[in-house]
Design a protein around this motif. Sequence first.
Motif, mmCIF file in Angstrom:
data_model
loop_
_atom_site.group_PDB
_atom_site.id
_atom_site.type_symbol
_atom_site.label_atom_id
_atom_site.label_comp_id
_atom_site.label_asym_id
_atom_site.label_seq_id
_atom_site.Cartn_x
_atom_site.Cartn_y
_atom_site.Cartn_z
ATOM 1 N N SER A 1 -31.072 -17.841 7.460
ATOM 2 C CA SER A 1 -31.031 -19.201 6.781
ATOM 3 C C SER A 1 -30.108 -19.406 5.935
ATOM 4 C CB SER A 1 -32.467 -19.164 6.039
ATOM 5 O OG SER A 1 -32.550 -18.540 4.881
ATOM 6 N N LEU A 2 -29.383 -18.478 5.829
ATOM 7 C CA LEU A 2 -28.117 -18.989 4.919
ATOM 8 C C LEU A 2 -27.015 -19.557 5.735
ATOM 9 C CD1 LEU A 2 -27.280 -15.021 3.580
ATOM 10 C CD2 LEU A 2 -28.340 -16.956 2.235
ATOM 11 N N PRO A 3 -26.228 -20.386 4.894
ATOM 12 C CA PRO A 3 -25.220 -21.397 5.601
ATOM 13 C C PRO A 3 -24.375 -20.204 6.367
ATOM 14 C CG PRO A 3 -25.247 -21.865 3.338
ATOM 15 C CD PRO A 3 -26.143 -20.328 3.270
ATOM 16 N N ALA A 4 -23.506 -20.858 7.301
ATOM 17 C CA ALA A 4 -22.992 -19.912 8.453
ATOM 18 C C ALA A 4 -21.910 -19.208 7.559
ATOM 19 C CB ALA A 4 -22.425 -20.863 9.589
ATOM 20 N N GLU A 5 -21.095 -19.917 6.739
ATOM 21 C CA GLU A 5 -19.952 -19.455 6.054
ATOM 22 C C GLU A 5 -20.414 -18.146 5.323
ATOM 23 O OE1 GLU A 5 -16.660 -20.571 3.062
ATOM 24 O OE2 GLU A 5 -17.470 -22.120 4.071
ATOM 25 N N GLU A 6 -21.729 -18.368 4.565
ATOM 26 C CA GLU A 6 -22.259 -17.075 3.832
ATOM 27 C C GLU A 6 -22.466 -16.079 4.596
ATOM 28 O OE1 GLU A 6 -23.465 -15.381 0.182
ATOM 29 O OE2 GLU A 6 -21.964 -17.231 0.736
ATOM 30 N N ARG A 7 -22.971 -16.302 5.780
ATOM 31 C CA ARG A 7 -23.308 -15.108 6.689
ATOM 32 C C ARG A 7 -22.317 -14.442 7.226
ATOM 33 N NH1 ARG A 7 -26.710 -18.998 9.137
ATOM 34 N NH2 ARG A 7 -25.607 -18.891 11.185
ATOM 35 N N GLU A 8 -20.992 -15.089 7.562
ATOM 36 C CA GLU A 8 -19.731 -14.531 7.791
ATOM 37 C C GLU A 8 -19.235 -13.889 6.801
ATOM 38 O OE1 GLU A 8 -17.088 -12.977 9.889
ATOM 39 O OE2 GLU A 8 -18.777 -14.272 10.925
ATOM 40 N N ARG A 9 -19.350 -14.369 5.495
ATOM 41 C CA ARG A 9 -18.765 -13.593 4.430
ATOM 42 C C ARG A 9 -19.524 -12.149 4.138
ATOM 43 N NH1 ARG A 9 -19.511 -12.631 -0.886
ATOM 44 N NH2 ARG A 9 -21.558 -13.625 -0.903
ATOM 45 N N PHE B 1 -19.592 -6.551 4.869
ATOM 46 C CA PHE B 1 -20.157 -5.124 5.800
ATOM 47 C C PHE B 1 -19.523 -4.564 6.676
ATOM 48 C CE2 PHE B 1 -23.790 -2.822 8.276
ATOM 49 C CZ PHE B 1 -24.597 -2.545 7.116
ATOM 50 N N ARG B 2 -18.394 -5.103 7.254
ATOM 51 C CA ARG B 2 -17.503 -4.385 7.941
ATOM 52 C C ARG B 2 -16.529 -3.712 7.162
ATOM 53 N NH1 ARG B 2 -17.729 -9.604 11.091
ATOM 54 N NH2 ARG B 2 -15.838 -10.276 9.621
ATOM 55 N N ARG B 3 -16.111 -4.024 6.012
ATOM 56 C CA ARG B 3 -15.551 -3.248 4.941
ATOM 57 C C ARG B 3 -16.272 -2.282 4.542
ATOM 58 N NH1 ARG B 3 -14.209 -5.053 -1.292
ATOM 59 N NH2 ARG B 3 -12.966 -3.027 -1.529
ATOM 60 N N PHE B 4 -17.598 -2.141 4.608
ATOM 61 C CA PHE B 4 -18.230 -0.976 4.151
ATOM 62 C C PHE B 4 -18.275 -0.025 5.285
ATOM 63 C CE2 PHE B 4 -22.517 0.831 4.741
ATOM 64 C CZ PHE B 4 -22.618 1.756 3.838
ATOM 65 N N ARG B 5 -18.497 -0.369 6.453
ATOM 66 C CA ARG B 5 -18.468 0.534 7.587
ATOM 67 C C ARG B 5 -17.074 1.109 7.868
ATOM 68 N NH1 ARG B 5 -22.411 0.084 11.798
ATOM 69 N NH2 ARG B 5 -20.793 0.175 13.325
ATOM 70 N N SER B 6 -16.039 0.690 7.318
ATOM 71 C CA SER B 6 -14.429 1.007 7.406
ATOM 72 C C SER B 6 -14.479 2.103 6.433
ATOM 73 C CB SER B 6 -13.324 -0.102 7.222
ATOM 74 O OG SER B 6 -13.484 -0.629 5.812
ATOM 75 N N LEU B 7 -15.323 2.324 5.495
ATOM 76 C CA LEU B 7 -15.090 3.374 4.406
ATOM 77 C C LEU B 7 -15.395 4.726 4.841
ATOM 78 C CD1 LEU B 7 -17.290 2.016 1.553
ATOM 79 C CD2 LEU B 7 -14.846 1.833 1.668
ATOM 80 N N PRO B 8 -14.786 5.867 4.550
ATOM 81 C CA PRO B 8 -14.744 7.280 4.850
ATOM 82 C C PRO B 8 -16.477 7.342 4.806
ATOM 83 C CG PRO B 8 -13.234 7.072 3.357
ATOM 84 C CD PRO B 8 -13.641 5.769 3.224
#
Length: 226
Positions: free
Chosen positions: A107-115, A120-127
Amino acid sequence: MRKLFRIIALLLLLFGSIAASAQPDQPAPALPWSALSADEQRVLDPVHAQWEQLPPGAQQRLQRGARRYPHMNSEQRVKLDERLRKWNKASPEQLAKMREHYAQFQSLPAEERERLRAQFRRFRSLPPEQRAALREKFQQMSAEERHAFVAGASAQQRADAMREFAQSVPLEQRTSTRQMLRSLTADQRRAFARHWRALPPAQRDAYRQRVLQMTPEQRVVELTPR
């Protein structure tokens, strides 16, 4: 790192400990069990009983995993099997809460979902050890502490959004824009903010100016949910 943890805490609260191991999906329709192929059903049989209760995004991810299963190496198969076991152990209450959280995210705006996806991609890139530490820190919180922490993160996000909006308004129009916002009800201001955030950045100022030039009656029509 603290700001990143706030984002991850919000995502973990939205998607739950089972779903948090995967990136939030694009909007997806529910996938009936009958729509799966026979091979997919064999792989996913451990969650057959729970299938109709899974969030649509989880169904889509598991189907993709089942399709790749014949080509997976042993480590990849173990990970998928472990994910299926976790879903199998989920209670009806947990599944209902995950579906609710999934709907909230969509239900969030598309831009907020992408942010959020980018964070989350940044989180997954962590060790792995840093990811494990963040999850452990979140899991050690009580339910009250989690909600209070995420409420603080949400408030900070709203403040950041308001600051971004204020900086985008030309100096000579800030007073009139502030007066316009003060004339709105709380629900109307939230509707205005949702519309503004959902637009591409290049179109936001034109939308603000259009609302600014409206009469109060026209703003009520524009900002009242249909």
